[in-house]
Design an enzyme around this catalytic site. Structure first.
Site, PDB file in Angstrom:
ATOM      1  N   LYS A   1      -3.480  -1.171  15.671  1.00 46.94           N
ATOM      2  CA  LYS A   1      -2.905  -0.733  16.521  1.00 46.94           C
ATOM      3  C   LYS A   1      -4.032  -0.374  17.784  1.00 46.94           C
ATOM      4  O   LYS A   1      -5.183  -0.343  17.521  1.00 46.94           O
ATOM      5  CB  LYS A   1      -2.618   0.677  16.283  1.00 46.94           C
ATOM      6  CG  LYS A   1      -1.306   0.810  15.234  1.00 46.94           C
ATOM      7  CD  LYS A   1      -0.880   2.379  15.324  1.00 46.94           C
ATOM      8  CE  LYS A   1       0.464   2.234  14.620  1.00 46.94           C
ATOM      9  NZ  LYS A   1       0.352   2.494  13.206  1.00 46.94           N
TER      10      LYS A   1
ATOM     11  N   GLU B   1       0.831  -1.299  -0.009  1.00 45.81           N
ATOM     12  CA  GLU B   1      -0.058   0.003  -0.040  1.00 45.81           C
ATOM     13  C   GLU B   1       0.760   1.481   0.152  1.00 45.81           C
ATOM     14  O   GLU B   1       1.992   1.254   0.234  1.00 45.81           O
ATOM     15  CB  GLU B   1      -0.890   0.018   1.385  1.00 45.81           C
ATOM     16  CG  GLU B   1      -0.178   0.064   2.476  1.00 45.81           C
ATOM     17  CD  GLU B   1      -1.133   0.857   3.785  1.00 45.81           C
ATOM     18  OE1 GLU B   1      -1.557   1.886   3.590  1.00 45.81           O
ATOM     19  OE2 GLU B   1      -1.117   0.339   4.602  1.00 45.81           O
TER      20      GLU B   1
ATOM     21  N   ASP C   1     -11.839  -0.503   5.623  1.00 45.26           N
ATOM     22  CA  ASP C   1     -10.859  -1.657   5.456  1.00 45.26           C
ATOM     23  C   ASP C   1     -11.545  -2.808   5.847  1.00 45.26           C
ATOM     24  O   ASP C   1     -11.437  -3.852   5.119  1.00 45.26           O
ATOM     25  CB  ASP C   1      -9.527  -1.424   6.192  1.00 45.26           C
ATOM     26  CG  ASP C   1      -8.458  -0.266   5.831  1.00 45.26           C
ATOM     27  OD1 ASP C   1      -8.820   0.310   4.815  1.00 45.26           O
ATOM     28  OD2 ASP C   1      -7.651  -0.337   6.536  1.00 45.26           O
TER      29      ASP C   1
END
Ligand code: PSU
Ligand code: MN
Length: 308
Positions: free
Chosen positions: A163, A29, A146
């Site tokens: 995260k 990406e 996503d």
């Protein structure tokens, strides 16, 4: 591919040849380059990750939107000018038609990279961390595109988990709802990006790339649409102290709320703040986990190609 698709996609010669000859390819990406890391570390890391993949005899395919065209495989000159550019759009699924029709330049998120990888015929994609359900989502409804994309595009995504700027258990629930397999690589636990431990379980553990490639095959042969998440834990020597991370995330979240930062700006803001608050220790962890993911992604793509 129809004519219009050919107009907006440009696949590098090397990748076209790899596609023709069935050589394994790994997609990468570019939001991580445009919004995830500062210059010059973004450029150095991209080059390093590509080298790691090449060493395995796999072709890296960095994906970005350059002047309204989807580029599959950036040249060194393109990569350098992209990494230095401070006016890049963050391109997720809904931005693709806008950015392409307006001839803009931008970094593709996990969602947009999955779409472009699929269009080009690439099935394995390596990133650092995927987006997820945000903390406080019960008030903001902030859920990364996503996750929805993972239920649509048939691409395996290798990441170091998510995260803890996000709500990890809610993200895992949502992945379950959307029917997305979540594999822990050599671990039962779903990793938390900077740290191997999140306290929450992956759906299953797999210990080698062949098992993962086989799972991809089985999913798609059954006609089950969507991707697979592979959580590859950060190496011990680079993992960060959970308390330090949690403190900086909590400070970053407070600042985001105080500054009224919302929508697509929130993830890049939190990433930058956490990096700043940890004196770039988080940046070094980020680079190391990406390299670790690149190696695993290359191995999965070899296994996937061999089983074809
Ligand atoms: N998480 C990270 N690093 C990143 C991103 C997420 O640890 O660079 C980037 C990825 O490109 C991801 C995107 O697809 O942020 C998610 O943004 P949002 O939450 O706005 O969907
Ligand atoms: Mn969001």
């Amino acid at each position: 591919m129809n004519k219009n698709k050919i107009k907006s996609i440009e696949i590098s010669e090397e990748i076209l040849n790899a596609l023709k000859s069935g050589q394994p390819i790994v997609a990468l990406e570019s939001t991580i380059i445009s919004h995830g890391m500062p210059y010059p570390q973004n450029l150095e890391t991209s080059n390093l990750v590509e080298q790691i993949i090449r060493k395995e005899n796999v072709i890296p395919a960095t994906i970005a939107i350059l002047k309204g065209r989807i580029k599959i495989g950036l040249s060194q000159v393109e990569l350098e000018s992209f990494a230095k550019n401070k006016n890049l759009t963050k391109v997720s699924r809904r931005d693709l038609p806008v950015v392409i029709s307006q001839k803009q330049t931008g970094g593709t998120t996990v969602a947009a990279t999955m779409i472009c990888a699929k269009l080009a015929g690439i099935s394995v994609f390596v990133t650092g961390g995927i987006g997820g359900v945000h903390r406080n989502s019960e008030n903001t409804l902030d859920v990364s595109a996503d996750l929805i994309e993972l239920s649509k595009s048939n691409v395996a995504v290798v990441c170091a988990g998510i995260k803890s700027i996000l709500d990890i258990p809610k993200t895992l629930e949502y992945l379950e709802t959307l029917g997305i397999p979540v594999i822990g690589y050599k671990t039962k636990e779903f990793p938390a990006f900077y740290s191997a431990k999140s306290g929450f379980l992956a759906q299953t553990r797999m210990d080698n790339p062949e098992e993962i490639a086989n799972c991809m095959k089985v999913k798609w042969n059954l006609g089950l649409q969507g991707g697979i998440v592979v959580g590859n834990p950060i190496k011990k020597e680079f993992s960060m102290n959970e308390k330090v991370i949690e403190e900086s995330i909590s400070t970053a979240l407070k600042e985001a709320s105080y500054k009224n930062i919302t929508g697509k700006e929130i993830t890049p803001f939190l990433l930058e703040k956490v990096s700043e608050l940890t004196n770039n220790e988080s940046l070094n962890s980020n680079i190391s986990l990406l390299c670790n993911n690149a190696l695993l992604g290359a191995k999965i793509s070899i296994a996937f190609q061999t089983q074809s």
